[in-house]
Design a protein around this motif. Sequence first.
Motif, PDB file in Angstrom:
ATOM      1  N   PHE A   3       3.775   0.944  20.876  1.00 47.46           N
ATOM      2  CA  PHE A   3       4.899   1.504  20.525  1.00 47.46           C
ATOM      3  C   PHE A   3       4.971   3.077  20.673  1.00 47.46           C
ATOM      4  CE2 PHE A   3       4.595  -2.217  17.814  1.00 47.46           C
ATOM      5  CZ  PHE A   3       5.665  -2.901  17.984  1.00 47.46           C
ATOM      6  N   GLU A   4       6.169   3.628  21.015  1.00 46.34           N
ATOM      7  CA  GLU A   4       6.384   5.004  21.127  1.00 46.34           C
ATOM      8  C   GLU A   4       7.768   5.127  20.491  1.00 46.34           C
ATOM      9  OE1 GLU A   4       7.211   8.008  24.965  1.00 46.34           O
ATOM     10  OE2 GLU A   4       5.467   6.591  25.180  1.00 46.34           O
ATOM     11  N   ASN A   5       7.899   5.990  19.653  1.00 42.38           N
ATOM     12  CA  ASN A   5       9.060   6.632  18.897  1.00 42.38           C
ATOM     13  C   ASN A   5       9.418   7.836  19.499  1.00 42.38           C
ATOM     14  OD1 ASN A   5      11.242   6.817  17.075  1.00 42.38           O
ATOM     15  ND2 ASN A   5       9.983   6.394  15.269  1.00 42.38           N
ATOM     16  N   ASN A   6      10.646   7.588  19.978  1.00 44.28           N
ATOM     17  CA  ASN A   6      11.258   9.014  20.671  1.00 44.28           C
ATOM     18  C   ASN A   6      12.533   9.346  19.806  1.00 44.28           C
ATOM     19  OD1 ASN A   6       9.548   9.251  23.095  1.00 44.28           O
ATOM     20  ND2 ASN A   6      10.418   7.456  23.712  1.00 44.28           N
ATOM     21  N   SER A   8      15.200  11.965  18.229  1.00 41.46           N
ATOM     22  CA  SER A   8      15.982  13.185  18.668  1.00 41.46           C
ATOM     23  C   SER A   8      17.153  13.232  17.753  1.00 41.46           C
ATOM     24  CB  SER A   8      16.300  12.854  20.059  1.00 41.46           C
ATOM     25  OG  SER A   8      17.026  14.103  20.481  1.00 41.46           O
ATOM     26  N   GLY A   9      16.954  14.200  16.962  1.00 41.23           N
ATOM     27  CA  GLY A   9      18.106  14.633  16.003  1.00 41.23           C
ATOM     28  C   GLY A   9      18.099  13.500  14.947  1.00 41.23           C
ATOM     29  N   ASN A  10      19.192  12.587  15.049  1.00 43.37           N
ATOM     30  CA  ASN A  10      19.548  11.673  13.784  1.00 43.37           C
ATOM     31  C   ASN A  10      19.351  10.182  14.500  1.00 43.37           C
ATOM     32  OD1 ASN A  10      19.762  13.370  11.725  1.00 43.37           O
ATOM     33  ND2 ASN A  10      22.033  13.211  11.516  1.00 43.37           N
ATOM     34  N   GLY A  11      18.807  10.145  15.769  1.00 42.81           N
ATOM     35  CA  GLY A  11      18.811   8.968  16.555  1.00 42.81           C
ATOM     36  C   GLY A  11      17.293   8.701  16.990  1.00 42.81           C
ATOM     37  N   GLY A  12      17.233   7.919  18.013  1.00 42.63           N
ATOM     38  CA  GLY A  12      16.058   7.672  18.572  1.00 42.63           C
ATOM     39  C   GLY A  12      15.860   6.227  19.323  1.00 42.63           C
ATOM     40  N   VAL A  13      15.130   6.112  20.123  1.00 45.55           N
ATOM     41  CA  VAL A  13      14.552   5.167  20.815  1.00 45.55           C
ATOM     42  C   VAL A  13      12.933   4.632  20.432  1.00 45.55           C
ATOM     43  CG1 VAL A  13      14.286   3.772  22.823  1.00 45.55           C
ATOM     44  CG2 VAL A  13      16.051   5.510  22.504  1.00 45.55           C
ATOM     45  N   LEU A  14      12.926   3.721  19.888  1.00 48.08           N
ATOM     46  CA  LEU A  14      11.392   2.940  19.737  1.00 48.08           C
ATOM     47  C   LEU A  14      11.244   2.046  21.109  1.00 48.08           C
ATOM     48  CD1 LEU A  14       9.247   2.562  17.650  1.00 48.08           C
ATOM     49  CD2 LEU A  14      10.496   0.830  16.651  1.00 48.08           C
ATOM     50  N   THR A  15      10.110   2.158  21.710  1.00 49.68           N
ATOM     51  CA  THR A  15       9.911   1.405  22.811  1.00 49.68           C
ATOM     52  C   THR A  15       8.491   0.795  22.524  1.00 49.68           C
ATOM     53  OG1 THR A  15       8.833   3.204  24.177  1.00 49.68           O
ATOM     54  CG2 THR A  15      11.179   2.873  24.455  1.00 49.68           C
ATOM     55  N   LEU A  16       8.411  -0.451  23.259  1.00 47.01           N
ATOM     56  CA  LEU A  16       7.241  -1.162  23.271  1.00 47.01           C
ATOM     57  C   LEU A  16       6.893  -1.299  24.647  1.00 47.01           C
ATOM     58  CD1 LEU A  16       4.921  -3.038  21.980  1.00 47.01           C
ATOM     59  CD2 LEU A  16       6.693  -4.679  22.008  1.00 47.01           C
ATOM     60  N   ASN A  17       5.705  -0.819  25.030  1.00 46.52           N
ATOM     61  CA  ASN A  17       5.068  -1.018  26.552  1.00 46.52           C
ATOM     62  C   ASN A  17       3.740  -1.501  26.560  1.00 46.52           C
ATOM     63  OD1 ASN A  17       6.801   1.301  27.700  1.00 46.52           O
ATOM     64  ND2 ASN A  17       6.119   2.322  25.665  1.00 46.52           N
ATOM     65  N   ASN A  18       3.648  -2.417  27.725  1.00 44.51           N
ATOM     66  CA  ASN A  18       2.260  -2.822  28.041  1.00 44.51           C
ATOM     67  C   ASN A  18       1.350  -1.856  28.722  1.00 44.51           C
ATOM     68  OD1 ASN A  18       3.101  -3.193  30.456  1.00 44.51           O
ATOM     69  ND2 ASN A  18       3.307  -5.342  30.388  1.00 44.51           N
ATOM     70  N   GLU A  19       0.500  -2.137  29.399  1.00 41.62           N
ATOM     71  CA  GLU A  19      -0.551  -1.220  30.159  1.00 41.62           C
ATOM     72  C   GLU A  19       0.253  -0.444  31.418  1.00 41.62           C
ATOM     73  OE1 GLU A  19      -1.354  -4.659  30.077  1.00 41.62           O
ATOM     74  OE2 GLU A  19      -2.151  -4.237  27.966  1.00 41.62           O
ATOM     75  N   GLY A  54      11.042  -8.898  20.759  1.00 37.67           N
ATOM     76  CA  GLY A  54      11.885  -8.237  19.865  1.00 37.67           C
ATOM     77  C   GLY A  54      11.685  -8.253  18.484  1.00 37.67           C
ATOM     78  N   LYS A  55      11.004  -9.311  17.957  1.00 42.49           N
ATOM     79  CA  LYS A  55      10.695  -9.220  16.422  1.00 42.49           C
ATOM     80  C   LYS A  55       9.562  -8.027  16.367  1.00 42.49           C
ATOM     81  CE  LYS A  55       8.758 -12.020  12.784  1.00 42.49           C
ATOM     82  NZ  LYS A  55       8.102 -13.323  12.483  1.00 42.49           N
ATOM     83  N   PHE A  56       8.629  -7.947  17.212  1.00 41.34           N
ATOM     84  CA  PHE A  56       7.734  -6.772  17.116  1.00 41.34           C
ATOM     85  C   PHE A  56       8.425  -5.547  16.905  1.00 41.34           C
ATOM     86  CE2 PHE A  56       4.309  -9.510  19.492  1.00 41.34           C
ATOM     87  CZ  PHE A  56       3.994 -10.079  18.358  1.00 41.34           C
ATOM     88  N   LEU A  57       9.454  -5.320  17.618  1.00 49.69           N
ATOM     89  CA  LEU A  57      10.224  -3.771  17.667  1.00 49.69           C
ATOM     90  C   LEU A  57      10.991  -3.799  16.329  1.00 49.69           C
ATOM     91  CD1 LEU A  57      11.722  -4.124  21.117  1.00 49.69           C
ATOM     92  CD2 LEU A  57      10.330  -2.224  20.288  1.00 49.69           C
ATOM     93  N   VAL A  58      11.463  -4.887  16.036  1.00 48.02           N
ATOM     94  CA  VAL A  58      12.302  -4.742  14.622  1.00 48.02           C
ATOM     95  C   VAL A  58      11.187  -4.576  13.405  1.00 48.02           C
ATOM     96  CG1 VAL A  58      13.520  -6.386  12.706  1.00 48.02           C
ATOM     97  CG2 VAL A  58      14.081  -6.213  15.258  1.00 48.02           C
ATOM     98  N   GLU A  59       9.934  -5.169  13.454  1.00 49.55           N
ATOM     99  CA  GLU A  59       9.024  -4.947  12.398  1.00 49.55           C
ATOM    100  C   GLU A  59       8.600  -3.447  12.596  1.00 49.55           C
ATOM    101  OE1 GLU A  59       7.090  -9.420  12.215  1.00 49.55           O
ATOM    102  OE2 GLU A  59       6.166  -8.000  13.651  1.00 49.55           O
ATOM    103  N   GLU A  60       8.307  -2.951  13.872  1.00 44.09           N
ATOM    104  CA  GLU A  60       7.938  -1.500  13.953  1.00 44.09           C
ATOM    105  C   GLU A  60       9.090  -0.715  13.264  1.00 44.09           C
ATOM    106  OE1 GLU A  60       5.184   1.493  14.836  1.00 44.09           O
ATOM    107  OE2 GLU A  60       4.871  -0.683  14.647  1.00 44.09           O
ATOM    108  N   ALA A  61      10.303  -1.086  13.489  1.00 44.89           N
ATOM    109  CA  ALA A  61      11.456  -0.104  13.016  1.00 44.89           C
ATOM    110  C   ALA A  61      11.582  -0.015  11.376  1.00 44.89           C
ATOM    111  CB  ALA A  61      12.748  -0.709  13.621  1.00 44.89           C
ATOM    112  N   ILE A  62      11.200  -1.448  10.808  1.00 49.26           N
ATOM    113  CA  ILE A  62      11.178  -1.392   9.432  1.00 49.26           C
ATOM    114  C   ILE A  62       9.972  -0.802   8.965  1.00 49.26           C
ATOM    115  CG2 ILE A  62      10.659  -3.224   7.598  1.00 49.26           C
ATOM    116  CD1 ILE A  62      12.153  -5.258   9.186  1.00 49.26           C
ATOM    117  N   LYS A  63       8.726  -0.613   9.698  1.00 47.85           N
ATOM    118  CA  LYS A  63       7.586   0.070   9.018  1.00 47.85           C
ATOM    119  C   LYS A  63       8.063   1.472   9.092  1.00 47.85           C
ATOM    120  CE  LYS A  63       2.945   1.079  10.880  1.00 47.85           C
ATOM    121  NZ  LYS A  63       2.403   1.090  11.924  1.00 47.85           N
ATOM    122  N   PHE A  64       8.691   2.102  10.195  1.00 52.43           N
ATOM    123  CA  PHE A  64       9.260   3.456  10.305  1.00 52.43           C
ATOM    124  C   PHE A  64       9.969   3.896   9.283  1.00 52.43           C
ATOM    125  CE2 PHE A  64      12.036   6.631  12.418  1.00 52.43           C
ATOM    126  CZ  PHE A  64      11.419   7.725  12.570  1.00 52.43           C
TER     127      PHE A  64
END
Length: 96
Positions: A3-6, A8-19, A54-64
Motif C-alpha cells: 500500500f502507498e498513501n499519497n 495531499s492537503g485534505n485528500g489523497g489516494v491510497l494505492t495497492l501495488n504488486n511487484e 477492493g476490500k483490502f483497499l477499504v480495510e487499509e483506509a479504515i486502518k488509516f
Amino acid sequence: MKFENNKSGNGGVLTLNNETKEVGRLTYTIFPEDHKFIISFVLVHPEFEGRGMGKFLVEEAIKFARENNWKVYPHCSYARSVMMRMSDVDDIFLKN
C-alpha cells in the motif's frame, strides 16, 4: 502487495501495488475539524477484479482512519457495501 498513501492537503489516494504495477486505488477526503474521513471512490483494475483487492483497499483506509481518530463515511457505494458486511466497524462507520 504494498500500500502507498499519497496524502495531499485534505485528500489523497491510497494505492495497492504488486511487484510491477498498480492493482487498484481508493480516493478520499478528510474533514479534520469534523473528525471525518470520506471514501470517495474505489477502483480495482480489470485484471485484478474478483480477488478481494477492493476490500483490502477499504480495510487499509479504515486502518488509516482509526490511526487518526476519524469516523468513516463511505460515499462510494462499493466501500459502503464492504463496510456494511464488516462486524468490527460500528465504532467508526458513519452511515449518513
